[in-house]
Scaffold this motif. Structure first.
Motif, PDB file in Angstrom:
ATOM      1  N   GLY A 130       7.030  -1.741  -8.141  1.00  0.00           N
ATOM      2  CA  GLY A 130       6.146  -2.894  -7.933  1.00  0.00           C
ATOM      3  C   GLY A 130       6.127  -3.340  -6.482  1.00  0.00           C
ATOM      4  O   GLY A 130       5.066  -3.688  -5.939  1.00  0.00           O
ATOM      5  N   ILE A 131       7.283  -3.327  -5.834  1.00  0.00           N
ATOM      6  CA  ILE A 131       7.361  -3.706  -4.420  1.00  0.00           C
ATOM      7  C   ILE A 131       6.529  -2.755  -3.576  1.00  0.00           C
ATOM      8  O   ILE A 131       5.742  -3.181  -2.719  1.00  0.00           O
TER       9      ILE A 131
ATOM     10  N   VAL B   6       9.051  -5.153   3.449  1.00  0.00           N
ATOM     11  CA  VAL B   6       8.591  -3.769   3.619  1.00  0.00           C
ATOM     12  C   VAL B   6       7.406  -3.735   4.587  1.00  0.00           C
ATOM     13  O   VAL B   6       7.366  -2.911   5.508  1.00  0.00           O
ATOM     14  N   VAL B   7       6.455  -4.663   4.412  1.00  0.00           N
ATOM     15  CA  VAL B   7       5.307  -4.736   5.319  1.00  0.00           C
ATOM     16  C   VAL B   7       5.781  -5.052   6.733  1.00  0.00           C
ATOM     17  O   VAL B   7       5.301  -4.458   7.707  1.00  0.00           O
ATOM     18  N   GLU B   8       6.736  -5.967   6.871  1.00  0.00           N
ATOM     19  CA  GLU B   8       7.262  -6.315   8.195  1.00  0.00           C
ATOM     20  C   GLU B   8       7.896  -5.102   8.880  1.00  0.00           C
ATOM     21  O   GLU B   8       7.723  -4.891  10.081  1.00  0.00           O
TER      22      GLU B   8
ATOM     23  N   GLY C  42       1.670  -1.393  -0.655  1.00  0.00           N
ATOM     24  CA  GLY C  42       0.547  -0.464  -0.562  1.00  0.00           C
ATOM     25  C   GLY C  42      -0.797  -1.157  -0.657  1.00  0.00           C
ATOM     26  O   GLY C  42      -1.762  -0.769   0.011  1.00  0.00           O
ATOM     27  N   ASP C  43      -0.888  -2.211  -1.472  1.00  0.00           N
ATOM     28  CA  ASP C  43      -2.125  -2.996  -1.540  1.00  0.00           C
ATOM     29  C   ASP C  43      -2.421  -3.638  -0.187  1.00  0.00           C
ATOM     30  O   ASP C  43      -3.572  -3.677   0.250  1.00  0.00           O
ATOM     31  N   TRP C  44      -1.380  -4.135   0.484  1.00  0.00           N
ATOM     32  CA  TRP C  44      -1.560  -4.724   1.816  1.00  0.00           C
ATOM     33  C   TRP C  44      -2.063  -3.652   2.783  1.00  0.00           C
ATOM     34  O   TRP C  44      -2.964  -3.902   3.582  1.00  0.00           O
ATOM     35  N   VAL C  45      -1.488  -2.451   2.702  1.00  0.00           N
ATOM     36  CA  VAL C  45      -1.923  -1.350   3.569  1.00  0.00           C
ATOM     37  C   VAL C  45      -3.396  -1.046   3.324  1.00  0.00           C
ATOM     38  O   VAL C  45      -4.175  -0.898   4.271  1.00  0.00           O
ATOM     39  N   LYS C  46      -3.821  -0.971   2.068  1.00  0.00           N
ATOM     40  CA  LYS C  46      -5.227  -0.681   1.761  1.00  0.00           C
ATOM     41  C   LYS C  46      -6.152  -1.735   2.356  1.00  0.00           C
ATOM     42  O   LYS C  46      -7.212  -1.411   2.884  1.00  0.00           O
TER      43      LYS C  46
END
Length: 177
Positions: A100-101, A68-70, A106-110
């Protein structure tokens, strides 16, 4: 569809509307579906992706938080947007695995919001190592696939680089010629 007349009628009824390109005419923005769009900074685009193998909810395999981040990074560095499809189970509840995914992504985005929000793709087009985004005078590199020699050659920068650093770390060695 009679796309031209349909679009004309819609714009008469709602002059400020934004229309995508799915009526077989250009519209206001492009919507590559099921793939991340190519770098394009002269026309808005939004990749339409799904968290599992189908639109909305299904019990097919989910993408990982890293995938998702990629997809998000690919959209950002291509100067586009990401539309992620996910939905509720038949009971009306959201699937805990998918939730959860998205929370992990979202934690990575923050943690990386300075290199995400209010940025534009570029100045370098996406490459095998990742890509770049910028805001004002700052350029951010997203490097999910560091080259084996641990070096990036970024050509075409005419402005003097004042500093380079690693997010969450210290200064980064660089040279400019």
């Amino acid at each position: 569809w009679d796309s031209e007349n349909l679009t004309r009628m819609i714009r008469e009824l709602q002059p400020g509307i934004i229309i995508n390109n799915r009526a077989s005419i250009p519209g206001d923005f492009d919507t590559p579906e099921g793939r991340i769009g190519m770098f394009q900074n002269d026309r808005p685009w939004e990749s339409c992706m799904h968290i599992c193998d189908t639109w909305s909810y299904s019990d097919t395999p989910n993408k990982s938080p890293g995938q998702v981040v990629e997809m998000l990074v690919g959209s950002l560095t291509g100067d586009g947007n990401l539309l992620m499809s996910w939905g509720q189970e038949w009971s009306g509840a959201f699937n805990r695995g998918q939730t959860g995914i998205l929370k992990e992504a979202g934690d990575w985005v923050k943690r990386n919001e300075a290199a995400i929000f209010r940025t534009r793709g570029g100045p370098w087009k996406p490459q095998e190592w990742g890509g770049s985004v910028y805001r004002d005078r700052a350029v951010y590199l997203h490097v999910p696939k560091m080259p084996d020699d641990r070096r990036l050659l970024l050509e075409g920068m005419t402005q003097k680089v004042l500093s380079a650093g690693i997010h969450g770390g210290g200064a980064l060695a660089f040279s400019q010629r």
